[in-house]
Design an enzyme around this catalytic site. Structure first.
Site, short mmCIF file in Angstrom:
data_model
loop_
_atom_site.label_atom_id
_atom_site.label_comp_id
_atom_site.label_asym_id
_atom_site.label_seq_id
_atom_site.Cartn_x
_atom_site.Cartn_y
_atom_site.Cartn_z
N SER A 84 -58.05 1.67 -0.78
CA SER A 84 -57.82 0.69 0.30
C SER A 84 -58.85 0.91 1.41
O SER A 84 -59.02 0.05 2.28
CB SER A 84 -56.40 0.80 0.86
OG SER A 84 -56.09 2.14 1.18
N GLU A 134 -45.90 -0.48 -6.83
CA GLU A 134 -46.29 -1.39 -5.74
C GLU A 134 -45.80 -2.81 -5.98
O GLU A 134 -46.02 -3.39 -7.07
CB GLU A 134 -47.82 -1.39 -5.57
CG GLU A 134 -48.28 -2.35 -4.49
CD GLU A 134 -49.70 -2.11 -3.99
OE1 GLU A 134 -50.36 -1.16 -4.44
OE2 GLU A 134 -50.14 -2.90 -3.13
O1 KIV Z 1 -55.43 2.50 -2.06
C1 KIV Z 1 -54.31 2.61 -1.58
O2 KIV Z 1 -54.13 2.71 -0.34
C2 KIV Z 1 -53.17 2.62 -2.47
C3 KIV Z 1 -51.80 2.57 -1.86
C4 KIV Z 1 -51.51 1.21 -1.36
C5 KIV Z 1 -50.76 3.04 -2.79
O3 KIV Z 1 -53.33 2.64 -3.64
#
Ligand code: KIV
Length: 245
Positions: free
Chosen positions: A26, A163
């Protein structure tokens, strides 16, 4: 579990006693300003993994393998996982698992890599599925996510992120496997929860998925602080005598 991408934030999260810091891909959005995670590279993950590991004292640190670094073959996945672990010193990696990647999870675990799986909404696939949509809403899709989750456990993963699926499905998965489940937009019945740290802190308030809760308004506080700085500089109030030799 919370995401952490840099030294200062990781130190705060670690000292606050959070069990797991996820260096999530992310960061493609939060740090690099991309629209999704698809263009994140292994080098980015390694650089941020290193920064987080410098701050970590107690938390378990997991680094995401980004899109395109593990799907081609199990050997590619092992090479990427080893590179991330060797160069950052992190404790585990996380991968988004579709049916065809169960064998890869097994191969990584057989090669002593700690693997956290990720099912439900798979952000690396948003371009194919047409956006950030809840998954497992009909019976067939729910049964498939449940089956994959069970196979991920059997393959040797130590934990599973679930998720954006209906709460009943996340609860069913949690009750049917013995490894810890970590929910995001899933169910309070999961063994743990994860949020992106920028979301928790209210750093980016342009888009708020339903599963996000702001525990602070840091965007507001930072904005007020930088405006105050700017006003003080223009008014020749900063630096003041106490800030100078
Ligand atoms: O990349 C991320 O932050 C994630 C979380 C949302 C679980 O995979």
């Amino acid at each position: 579990m919370l995401t952490g991408y840099d030294f200062s934030m990781a130190r705060i999260i670690d000292e606050a006693g959070i069990d797991v810091i996820l260096v999530g891909d992310s960061l493609g959005m939060t740090i690099y300003g991309y629209l999704d995670t698809v263009e994140v590279t292994l080098e980015m993950m390694i650089n941020h993994g290193k920064a987080v590991m410098k701050a970590r004292k107690k938390s378990f640190v997991v680094v995401d393998l980004p899109c395109g670094t593990y799907e081609k073959s199990k050997e590619q996945a092992l090479q990427s996982a080893k590179k991330v672990i060797d160069e950052t010193g992190c404790d585990a990696i996380k991968i988004e698992v579709t049916r065809d990647l169960i064998e890869t999870v097994k191969f990584l675990c057989e090669n002593k890599i700690n693997v956290m799986g990720h099912v439900g909404l798979l952000p690396q696939h948003v371009r194919e599925i047409g956006g950030y949509k809840y998954q497992g809403r009909d019976e067939k899709a729910a049964a498939e996510i449940l089956k994959i989750s069970q196979e991920i456990e059997k393959a040797g993963a130590f934990a599973l992120v679930i998720e954006a699926v209906p709460a009943v499905l996340a609860t069913k998965i949690t009750n049917s496997i013995s490894i810890p489940t970590i929910g995001i937009g899933a169910s309070a019945e999961c063994d743990g929860q994860v949020l992106v740290i920028d979301d928790l802190l209210g750093l980016n308030q342009e888009f708020k998925p339903r599963f996000v809760k702001y525990y602070a308004d840091l965007a507001g506080e930072i904005s007020a602080a930088v405006r105050k700085f700017s006003a003080d500089v223009r008014a020749k109030k900063f630096p003041a005598a106490e800030n100078l030799r």
